[in-house]
Enzyme design. Structure first.
Site, short mmCIF file in Angstrom:
data_model
loop_
_atom_site.label_atom_id
_atom_site.label_comp_id
_atom_site.label_asym_id
_atom_site.label_seq_id
_atom_site.Cartn_x
_atom_site.Cartn_y
_atom_site.Cartn_z
N THR A 150 0.82 -1.21 0.00
CA THR A 150 0.00 0.00 0.00
C THR A 150 0.86 1.26 0.00
OG1 THR A 150 -0.10 -0.01 2.42
CG2 THR A 150 -1.90 -1.10 1.23
N GLU A 163 -4.13 4.36 3.74
CA GLU A 163 -3.28 3.54 2.88
C GLU A 163 -4.08 3.08 1.66
OE1 GLU A 163 -0.76 0.61 5.05
OE2 GLU A 163 -1.92 1.26 6.78
#
Length: 318
Positions: free
Chosen positions: A212, A260
């Site tokens: 991420t 994220e």
């Protein structure tokens, strides 16, 4: 579009203009009505359209510690205003001294001496000057003295968002805070966006097979409620379908709230140090802690599948 910070940035030979003043956080659909009206009036009069806004938010100066979560940073607001046809944006540093300007002094120093206003376009509840003592009625009387028109535009739009409440920045912030990003998008006329620089986190996503981009958001950003969302990641001029996680990572005893974004089906992306944007399309599920790592991984796989479907459906209808 020209961008000025402070009255001293305005060109000395600046001529007449049509002006609208406000915080315009989010440039939502109500704001767009006022700004479009100002732009159209400017075109009719053959002069530029100018938006005057403030930094920081006036509430932070008048009531320190009360800065509201921001729906869009100033550079994003300027982009949205440029898309609406605005010719110049003036950002006035909102200081304690500036907050003490009387409504009459504000009119002379800003609208008359610097912007040479030919018309001023505002919403019905517009307030300005020390202790917000100025209103559109006072502005109209000043217009007769200083030769500018005042036009009042009803900015109140309603829809399903917020149960039919009039669209506003306050309502949008509330919906974002509740995770209702679809309701917020109805008011904004586009997905809610969060921006920031990608920083190195714990890199657990990479270890789990879902790397991420950990976005260090800008100060005072309005961040959606903890949970998983479908949306898009904007980086280096590319728009990528994304599964977005907001929260503290309770699975790993996290305490710091993060945003994220996993770029779905993308391999080998290196975004560290880049400024990126994350658009929120839809809420998928709330934040949760799972009994085992395998259970978490299974859920993450389901989340990504659902996000892929939601983004594909939205892109297909665009």
């Amino acid at each position: 579009m020209q961008r000025w910070r402070g009255l001293e940035d305005i060109p000395q030979d600046w001529g007449r203009s049509v002006v609208t003043i406000g915080s315009y956080d989010g440039v939502h659909r109500g704001h767009q009505l006022i700004i479009r009206h100002a732009v159209n009036r400017a075109r009719e009069l053959g002069v530029p359209a100018v938006v005057v806004t403030f930094d920081p938010h006036p509430s932070e100066v008048v009531r320190p510690g009360s800065h509201p979560p921001l729906l869009a940073p100033h550079h994003r607001r300027a982009e949205l205003m440029a898309d609406l046809g605005v010719d110049a944006v003036l950002i006035l540093p909102f200081t304690t001294e500036f907050s003490k300007l009387s409504p009459a002094d504000f009119v002379v120093k800003v609208l008359v001496d610097k912007l040479h206003a030919k018309a001023v376009v505002e919403g019905p509840n517009f307030r300005f000057g020390h202790k917000a003592a100025g209103n559109v009625e006072f502005l109209a009387t000043q217009g007769k003295t200083y030769d500018f028109e005042v036009e009042v535009v009803d900015l109140y739009v309603t829809g399903e968002a917020g149960g039919g409440e009039p669209f506003s920045s306050t309502l949008t912030r509330r919906l974002v805070g509740e995770g209702d990003v679809e309701g917020a998008a109805e008011i904004l006329g586009r997905p809610h966006r969060v921006e920031g620089v990608v920083v190195r986190g714990a890199q657990r996503g990479r270890e789990l097979g879902f790397p991420t981009a950990n976005v260090e958001t800008l100060p005072h950003t309005a961040i959606p409620a903890d949970g998983v969302y479908a949306g898009w990641l904007h980086a280096q001029g590319e728009v990528m379908p994304a599964a977005i996680s907001v929260g503290t990572n309770p699975q790993f005893e996290g305490t710091e709230r993060t945003v994220e974004a996993y770029a779905i089906d993308r391999v080998g992306l290196d975004l560290y140090g880049l400024h990126v944007a994350v658009d929120f399309l839809a809420f998928v599920r709330g934040q949760a802690k799972f009994d085992t790592l395998d259970a978490l991984l299974e859920q993450m796989g389901q989340d990504v599948k659902r996000c892929r479907e939601l983004v594909a459906a939205a892109d297909g209808s665009a």
